[in-house]
Design a protein around this motif. Structure first.
Motif, PDB file in Angstrom:
ATOM      1  N   MET A 128       1.069  -1.184  -0.062  1.00  0.00           N
ATOM      2  CA  MET A 128      -0.040   0.315  -0.360  1.00  0.00           C
ATOM      3  C   MET A 128       1.069   0.836   0.227  1.00  0.00           C
ATOM      4  SD  MET A 128      -2.439   0.835   3.154  1.00  0.00           S
ATOM      5  CE  MET A 128      -3.730  -0.514   2.807  1.00  0.00           C
ATOM      6  N   ARG A 129       0.647   1.900  -1.044  1.00  0.00           N
ATOM      7  CA  ARG A 129       1.653   2.850  -1.068  1.00  0.00           C
ATOM      8  C   ARG A 129       1.263   4.498  -0.349  1.00  0.00           C
ATOM      9  NH1 ARG A 129       6.251   3.094  -2.629  1.00  0.00           N
ATOM     10  NH2 ARG A 129       6.564   4.720  -3.378  1.00  0.00           N
ATOM     11  N   ILE A 130       1.623   5.695   0.714  1.00  0.00           N
ATOM     12  CA  ILE A 130       1.089   5.807   1.010  1.00  0.00           C
ATOM     13  C   ILE A 130       0.741   7.645   0.159  1.00  0.00           C
ATOM     14  CG2 ILE A 130       1.132   7.750   2.885  1.00  0.00           C
ATOM     15  CD1 ILE A 130       2.991   6.195   4.494  1.00  0.00           C
ATOM     16  N   SER A 131      -0.572   7.566   0.169  1.00  0.00           N
ATOM     17  CA  SER A 131      -0.618   9.418  -1.074  1.00  0.00           C
ATOM     18  C   SER A 131      -2.316  10.387  -0.147  1.00  0.00           C
ATOM     19  CB  SER A 131      -1.098   9.125  -2.435  1.00  0.00           C
ATOM     20  OG  SER A 131      -1.474  10.562  -2.771  1.00  0.00           O
ATOM     21  N   PHE A 132      -1.485  10.959  -0.104  1.00  0.00           N
ATOM     22  CA  PHE A 132      -2.856  12.271   0.310  1.00  0.00           C
ATOM     23  C   PHE A 132      -3.905  12.086  -0.359  1.00  0.00           C
ATOM     24  CE2 PHE A 132       0.312  12.179   4.037  1.00  0.00           C
ATOM     25  CZ  PHE A 132      -0.039  11.320   4.951  1.00  0.00           C
ATOM     26  N   LEU A 133      -3.607  11.975  -1.570  1.00  0.00           N
ATOM     27  CA  LEU A 133      -4.653  12.595  -3.389  1.00  0.00           C
ATOM     28  C   LEU A 133      -5.314  11.564  -2.973  1.00  0.00           C
ATOM     29  CD1 LEU A 133      -2.249  15.261  -4.688  1.00  0.00           C
ATOM     30  CD2 LEU A 133      -3.694  15.656  -3.199  1.00  0.00           C
ATOM     31  N   PRO A 192       9.064  13.730  -3.986  1.00  0.00           N
ATOM     32  CA  PRO A 192       8.211  12.573  -5.199  1.00  0.00           C
ATOM     33  C   PRO A 192       8.484  11.284  -5.233  1.00  0.00           C
ATOM     34  CG  PRO A 192       8.946  14.427  -5.503  1.00  0.00           C
ATOM     35  CD  PRO A 192       9.424  14.605  -4.555  1.00  0.00           C
ATOM     36  N   GLU A 193      10.181  10.525  -5.313  1.00  0.00           N
ATOM     37  CA  GLU A 193       9.969   9.059  -5.048  1.00  0.00           C
ATOM     38  C   GLU A 193      10.503   8.618  -4.323  1.00  0.00           C
ATOM     39  OE1 GLU A 193      10.569   7.481  -8.484  1.00  0.00           O
ATOM     40  OE2 GLU A 193       9.436   9.880  -9.348  1.00  0.00           O
ATOM     41  N   ALA A 194      10.229   9.539  -3.288  1.00  0.00           N
ATOM     42  CA  ALA A 194      10.579   8.434  -1.410  1.00  0.00           C
ATOM     43  C   ALA A 194       8.649   8.765  -1.197  1.00  0.00           C
ATOM     44  CB  ALA A 194      11.498   9.411  -0.753  1.00  0.00           C
ATOM     45  N   ILE A 195       7.923   8.556  -1.918  1.00  0.00           N
ATOM     46  CA  ILE A 195       6.675   8.471  -1.059  1.00  0.00           C
ATOM     47  C   ILE A 195       6.459   6.699  -0.173  1.00  0.00           C
ATOM     48  CG2 ILE A 195       4.249   7.871  -1.274  1.00  0.00           C
ATOM     49  CD1 ILE A 195       5.211  10.887  -1.583  1.00  0.00           C
ATOM     50  N   PRO A 196       6.808   7.214   1.310  1.00  0.00           N
ATOM     51  CA  PRO A 196       6.798   5.544   2.205  1.00  0.00           C
ATOM     52  C   PRO A 196       5.456   5.052   1.783  1.00  0.00           C
ATOM     53  CG  PRO A 196       5.851   6.863   3.415  1.00  0.00           C
ATOM     54  CD  PRO A 196       6.286   7.859   2.387  1.00  0.00           C
ATOM     55  N   SER A 197       5.421   3.762   2.006  1.00  0.00           N
ATOM     56  CA  SER A 197       4.618   1.970   1.932  1.00  0.00           C
ATOM     57  C   SER A 197       4.156   2.244   3.695  1.00  0.00           C
ATOM     58  CB  SER A 197       4.555   0.957   1.078  1.00  0.00           C
ATOM     59  OG  SER A 197       5.612   1.664  -0.351  1.00  0.00           O
ATOM     60  N   ILE A 198       3.378   1.965   3.341  1.00  0.00           N
ATOM     61  CA  ILE A 198       2.006   0.870   4.259  1.00  0.00           C
ATOM     62  C   ILE A 198       2.525  -0.645   4.223  1.00  0.00           C
ATOM     63  CG2 ILE A 198       0.622   0.870   6.277  1.00  0.00           C
ATOM     64  CD1 ILE A 198      -0.184   3.545   6.307  1.00  0.00           C
ATOM     65  N   PHE A 199       2.408  -0.709   5.007  1.00  0.00           N
ATOM     66  CA  PHE A 199       2.283  -2.414   4.810  1.00  0.00           C
ATOM     67  C   PHE A 199       1.977  -3.507   5.605  1.00  0.00           C
ATOM     68  CE2 PHE A 199       7.051  -1.161   3.697  1.00  0.00           C
ATOM     69  CZ  PHE A 199       7.369  -2.033   2.478  1.00  0.00           C
ATOM     70  N   VAL A 200       1.072  -4.423   5.303  1.00  0.00           N
ATOM     71  CA  VAL A 200       0.167  -5.353   5.787  1.00  0.00           C
ATOM     72  C   VAL A 200      -0.023  -6.274   5.524  1.00  0.00           C
ATOM     73  CG1 VAL A 200      -1.352  -4.775   4.132  1.00  0.00           C
ATOM     74  CG2 VAL A 200      -2.324  -5.246   6.234  1.00  0.00           C
ATOM     75  N   ARG A 201      -0.136  -7.539   6.183  1.00  0.00           N
ATOM     76  CA  ARG A 201      -0.209  -9.041   5.822  1.00  0.00           C
ATOM     77  C   ARG A 201      -1.320  -9.322   5.997  1.00  0.00           C
ATOM     78  NH1 ARG A 201       5.069 -11.065   9.892  1.00  0.00           N
ATOM     79  NH2 ARG A 201       6.966  -9.484   8.565  1.00  0.00           N
ATOM     80  N   ASN A 202      -1.412 -10.729   5.389  1.00  0.00           N
ATOM     81  CA  ASN A 202      -2.810 -11.642   5.635  1.00  0.00           C
ATOM     82  C   ASN A 202      -2.881 -12.264   6.988  1.00  0.00           C
ATOM     83  OD1 ASN A 202      -3.990 -11.985   3.010  1.00  0.00           O
ATOM     84  ND2 ASN A 202      -1.879 -12.872   2.109  1.00  0.00           N
ATOM     85  N   GLY A 203      -3.840 -11.750   7.268  1.00  0.00           N
ATOM     86  CA  GLY A 203      -4.125 -12.761   8.553  1.00  0.00           C
ATOM     87  C   GLY A 203      -3.334 -14.011   9.260  1.00  0.00           C
ATOM     88  N   ARG A 204      -3.467 -14.430   8.595  1.00  0.00           N
ATOM     89  CA  ARG A 204      -2.337 -15.816   8.715  1.00  0.00           C
ATOM     90  C   ARG A 204      -1.331 -15.645   9.065  1.00  0.00           C
ATOM     91  NH1 ARG A 204      -1.380 -20.018   2.967  1.00  0.00           N
ATOM     92  NH2 ARG A 204      -0.319 -18.308   2.293  1.00  0.00           N
ATOM     93  N   ASP A 205      -0.792 -14.215   8.760  1.00  0.00           N
ATOM     94  CA  ASP A 205       0.907 -14.756   9.075  1.00  0.00           C
ATOM     95  C   ASP A 205       0.858 -12.932  10.067  1.00  0.00           C
ATOM     96  OD1 ASP A 205       1.763 -16.138   6.745  1.00  0.00           O
ATOM     97  OD2 ASP A 205       1.210 -14.285   5.344  1.00  0.00           O
ATOM     98  N   GLU A 206       0.150 -12.295  10.246  1.00  0.00           N
ATOM     99  CA  GLU A 206       0.008 -11.117  11.042  1.00  0.00           C
ATOM    100  C   GLU A 206       1.165 -11.613  12.071  1.00  0.00           C
ATOM    101  OE1 GLU A 206       0.796  -8.309  12.142  1.00  0.00           O
ATOM    102  OE2 GLU A 206      -0.574  -8.039  10.584  1.00  0.00           O
TER     103      GLU A 206
END
Length: 481
Positions: free
Chosen positions: A1-6, A189-203
C-alpha cells in the motif's frame, strides 16, 4: 500500500487542515518529549522500533446505552473520516490512467436512518485522528528536530518502515502518524513511503489466536482461571453498578463481560462523555481493571496465585496453570514479533550504514503492548491507553574496547562478526524499562541497567521464538511434535 494523501484505494483524503479539525479538550500526545532521556555519551542511536496502539475509538459493542447510564448508542464523532477521495481505474478515459472519485461514507442504521458524523462500532474517531497525528508530530519533534537522527525531508523511502494490522482503526491511525512525521511537503516525490499489511495468517503484531489453535486453547484456559480467581472480587460491585447493566452481576464471564464494561467506560471518558458517578470512583475501576487484565494477560505472566488451580475445560482435558504454559503463551503470542524485532536490529548492527533503515513504526492494539510488556516482565498491570506505545532503540557503542568479556565470548554465535557493542533500550509509558532478562552483570551497560546488550536480548528472543510455528500451534502444542 503506497501512502498518498491525494490518492489511495482505501485511505481518506488527509491534509493538515482537516486533521486539525478534530478538536477536543482531551486531545493530547502520549509521547512526552520532555520525559525523553538522552543516552549517555559514548552511545550512538542507530535504529528505532515503535509499536503504538491506535487512537481513540468508539466501543466495540453497545453497552450501558439505556437508562439509567444513558451512554450513547450512536457516537457522532466521525465527521472528518467521512470524506473520501479514492482512485478508480477508468480504462476509457485518459489512456487508462486512474482518476479520482469523490465520495462520502455514511453509517446507516437498521431502520434506514443515517447521520453523516455517526461512527461505526470500534471506529477511530476524530479525536483518535487528532491524537495519532500528534503522536507523529511528536516523533518528528524528537527524532528530527531534537536528536537530528532522522532527516528533515524524506529522500529515501528505505529509511522508514510502516506496518499496520489489517484493521481500519490501526490503518487510519498509522496514516495520521506518518502525516505528522513526514507530511507530503517533506517527502521527495520518489520517496513516498509504503504502509505494509499482512494477511491474517501471517500477522505477528498481536497474539494471533485466529491462526494458532494451541494459543487459543491456552488463552481460554487462562481466562477461565481468571474468572474463577477474580469473580469473587467483583461481587461487592454488584450493589453499585448492576443497575446500569440490566441488573446483571459484574463478572469476568458475565453479560456484558467485565472487559466490555471497561472498554465502554474508557472510550466514553476519553471523549469527555459523562459516565455514572460510580464509574468515576477509583476503587471501582481499579477492581474491574485488575480482573480484566488477569483475564487477558495472565497467560504472559507468572501468576503464583493460579499455580495449583485446576479447571475442567472439556470432557478429556483438565486445565492446570503453570510456568510452562506461561512460557508457551509467550512463545506463540509474542515470540515471532520479538524475533522479527531482534533480527532487524542484528542486521543493522552487522551492516551499519549499509542498512539504510532507521525507524520502524507499527500500528497495533492494546493487547500487543500489554503482551510485549508482560513477556519481557515489565508490565505494570494497567490497561494500555489509546495511542500509548512501546519503543525499542538500538544504540552502538562508540567506545573502542580492547577485548570482549567472557559473557560476550560465550554469546559470540549470535554475532556475525566482532565489532562495537550494541545495546537496546525499551521505553513504555514515557519511562525507561529495566529488563530482568539483562539484569546480570555483563548483560547491560555498566551503570545503566536500562541499556540491555543486543546479545542478551537476542538470546532471550531466540528462546521465545517458535521453531515451527505451524506445528507448535497444533491443539496439543509442542508435546505433539
Amino acid at each position: 500500500m503506497r501512502i498518498s494523501f491525494l490518492e489511495s484505494e482505501i485511505s481518506q483524503h488527509y491534509t493538515e487542515q482537516n486533521v486539525l479539525m478534530a478538536e477536543s479538550p482531551k486531545s493530547y500526545s502520549p509521547l512526552d518529549i520532555g520525559k525523553y532521556s538522552v543516552a549517555p555519551s559514548g552511545l550512538e542511536l542507530e535504529q528505532v522500533h515503535i509499536y503504538v496502539r491506535h487512537g481513540e475509538r468508539t466501543p466495540v459493542g453497545v453497552r450501558l446505552a439505556g437508562p439509567p447510564a444513558n451512554l450513547p448508542e450512536h457516537w457522532m464523532m466521525c465527521k472528518t473520516a467521512r470524506r473520501f477521495q479514492a482512485s478508480v481505474n477508468a480504462p476509457g478515459i485518459g489512456n487508462g490512467m486512474d482518476e479520482f472519485q469523490q465520495s462520502r461514507r455514511v453509517v446507516e442504521r437498521a431502520d434506514g436512518t443515517h447521520n453523516e458524523s455517526q461512527c461505526l462500532l470500534g471506529e477511530l474517531t476524530d479525536l483518535g485522528r487528532k491524537s495519532t497525528y500528534n503522536f507523529g508530530t511528536s516523533l518528528r519533534e524528537l527524532y528530527v528536530e531534537r536528536l537530528g537522527f532522522l532527516p528533515d525531508s524524506l529522500q529515501n523511502a528505505e529509511a522508514v518502515y510502516f506496518r499496520t494490522t489489517n484493521v481500519p482503526r490501526t490503518t487510519e491511525s498509522l496514516q495520521q502518524i506518518v502525516h505528522g512525521l513526514y507530511p507530503s511537503s517533506k517527502c521527495h516525490p520518489e520517496a513516498i513511503p509504503s504502509i505494509f499489511v499482512r494477511n491474517g495468517r501471517d500477522e505477528n503484531l498481536l497474539g494471533n489466536a485466529g491462526s494458532c489453535k494451541r494459543l487459543e486453547i491456552l488463552l481460554i484456559g487462562f481466562a477461565q482461571a481468571a474468572a474463577s480467581a477474580y469473580n469473587h472480587t467483583l461481587e461487592p460491585l454488584d450493589k453499585k453498578i448492576s443497575r446500569y447493566i440490566d441488573g446483571h452481576p459484574v463478572r469476568i464471564d458475565g453479560k456484558p463481560r467485565a472487559s466490555g464494561i471497561l472498554d465502554t467506560i474508557r472510550a466514553a471518558t476519553a471523549h469527555n462523555i459523562k459516565v455514572p458517578s460510580e464509574f468515576e470512583e477509583k476503587g471501582v475501576i481499579d477492581i474491574i481493571e485488575k480482573a480484566v487484565v488477569a483475564e487477558w494477560f495472565a497467560g504472559c505472566e507468572i501468576v503464583f496465585q493460579f499455580r495449583n488451580l485446576t479447571l475442567p475445560m472439556n470432557d478429556s482435558l483438565t486445565w492446570k496453570l503453570s510456568t510452562d504454559k506461561t512460557e508457551e503463551v509467550r512463545r506463540l503470542g509474542m515470540g515471532r514479533l520479538l524475533d522479527d524485532l531482534s533480527t532487524k536490529m542484528q542486521h543493522k548492527a552487522a551492516h551499519g550504514d549499509k542498512d539504510p533503515l532507521k525507524i520502524l513504526v507499527h500500528s497495533t492494539h492494546d493487547t500487543a503492548l500489554a503482551g510485549l510488556a508482560s513477556t519481557l516482565d515489565v508490565f505494570d498491570d494497567k490497561w494500555p491507553q489509546f495511542t500509548s506505545s512501546i519503543t525499542f532503540e538500538l544504540f552502538k557503542s562508540t567506545s573502542v574496547k580492547n577485548g570482549l568479556s567472557i559473557f560476550n565470548n560465550l554469546m559470540s554465535p549470535f554475532r556475525s562478526k566482532a565489532g562495537p557493542e550494541h545495546y537496546i533500550r525499551m521505553r513504555y509509558q514515557n519511562k525507561n524499562m529495566v529488563l530482568p532478562l539483562c539484569a546480570e552483570e555483563g548483560k547491560h551497560l555498566p551503570g545503566s541497567p536500562e541499556f540491555c546488550t543486543l546479545t542478551a536480548f537476542r538470546e532471550r528472543a531466540k528462546e521465545l521464538t517458535p521453531v515451527d510455528f505451524v506445528s507448535e500451534c497444533a491443539p496439543a502444542g509442542r508435546n505433539s511434535l
